[in-house]
Design a protein around this motif. Structure first.
Motif, short mmCIF file in Angstrom:
data_model
loop_
_atom_site.label_atom_id
_atom_site.label_comp_id
_atom_site.label_asym_id
_atom_site.label_seq_id
_atom_site.Cartn_x
_atom_site.Cartn_y
_atom_site.Cartn_z
N PHE A 291 14.31 4.46 27.74
CA PHE A 291 13.04 4.46 28.46
C PHE A 291 11.96 3.61 27.76
O PHE A 291 10.82 4.07 27.60
N PRO A 292 12.27 2.37 27.37
CA PRO A 292 11.24 1.56 26.71
C PRO A 292 10.06 1.26 27.63
O PRO A 292 8.92 1.12 27.18
N VAL B 153 10.32 10.09 26.95
CA VAL B 153 10.04 9.19 25.83
C VAL B 153 10.32 9.88 24.51
O VAL B 153 10.87 9.27 23.58
N LEU C 254 8.80 3.30 29.84
CA LEU C 254 7.93 4.47 29.88
C LEU C 254 7.08 4.57 28.62
O LEU C 254 5.92 4.98 28.67
N ARG C 255 7.65 4.18 27.49
CA ARG C 255 6.89 4.14 26.25
C ARG C 255 5.70 3.18 26.38
O ARG C 255 4.59 3.50 25.94
N GLU D 45 6.43 12.00 29.15
CA GLU D 45 6.31 12.24 27.71
C GLU D 45 7.60 12.86 27.15
O GLU D 45 8.03 12.51 26.04
N ASP E 108 13.97 9.80 23.82
CA ASP E 108 14.34 8.46 23.35
C ASP E 108 14.01 8.31 21.86
O ASP E 108 14.81 7.80 21.07
N GLU E 109 12.81 8.75 21.49
CA GLU E 109 12.38 8.64 20.09
C GLU E 109 13.22 9.53 19.19
O GLU E 109 13.52 9.17 18.05
#
Length: 235
Positions: A225-226, A180, A228-229, A177, A183-184
């Protein structure tokens, strides 16, 4: 003393001659504070990477929560650019010359350290010799992505979805989490930056020699980390 501890005499003099008017000072302070926060991001990302490599998932997740908090702050800080009028920015732009936030070596370091390594940035002309050395080091050293993938390999994780579901203490899920969320955070900053650029420069080229909005749009989808999303979306 407070001022001596924080070296305020030096800090508050750093704007100097480059910021003489209201808009100049605002613009320079905003970007200088960005660079200070970038420095903090690099420190926390390094610590998270190293803790992941050592198998210390709780400390890594904590550091990633701080990373996300800083990224929220930076994204919100860009909202203050709304106080700069189009005419005000047009008057300021000639003083910027060819300088641009696009040329921030620390932001490229953040991308490299996260796992977005683009060798085209290693020898560009606007980075100083010291900045190029830092970028080369970041390019050569393990990234956050490398550290996470190494962790999974050491643990023998073949299916991350199942591993997270069966994780008894939730450490692995908290770490995922956090990755991700980082990344966001980068994506949200890029989107906000593009929105501010669209408002202030329209279809003009960027001060750093880029195409302007087309370049910023091309960077929006960059993600470390797409995968992991996608796993989190299934849980």
């Amino acid at each position: 003393m407070y001022s001596r501890t924080l070296r305020l005499e030096v800090l508050l003099d750093l704007q100097g001659e480059i910021a003489s008017s209201g808009d100049d000072l605002f613009f320079i302070v905003l970007h200088q504070t960005h660079e200070l926060w970038f420095k903090s991001l690099l420190y926390e990302l390094e610590r998270a990477r190293d803790h992941i490599a050592a198998g210390a998932l709780d400390p890594a997740a904590h550091e990633l929560r701080r990373v996300r908090a800083i990224e929220r702050l930076l994204t919100e800080q860009l909202l203050s650019m709304l106080t700069l009028t189009v005419d005000g920015f047009a008057a300021l732009r000639p003083y910027l010359g060819t300088s641009s936030a696009f040329q921030s070596a620390q932001f490229r370091e953040i991308e490299f350290l996260s796992g977005l390594k683009d060798s085209r940035y290693l020898n560009v002309k606007w980075f100083s010799t010291a900045e190029r050395r830092r970028l080369q080091r970041r390019y050569d050293e393990p990234s956050l992505r490398d550290s996470f993938d190494g962790l999974l390999a050491r643990k023998g994780v073949a299916d991350l979805f199942d591993a997270i579901k069966c994780d008894p203490d939730g450490e692995l899920r908290s770490l995922v989490e956090g990755l991700v969320a980082h990344d966001e955070g980068l994506r949200e900053w890029r989107v906000r930056h593009m929105e501010m650029a669209r408002r202030l420069i329209g279809d003009s080229s960027g001060t750093g020699g880029t195409s302007g909005l087309p370049y910023l749009r091309s960077r929006q989808g960059s993600a470390v980390f797409p995968d992991l999303r996608a796993i989190l979306d299934r849980l």
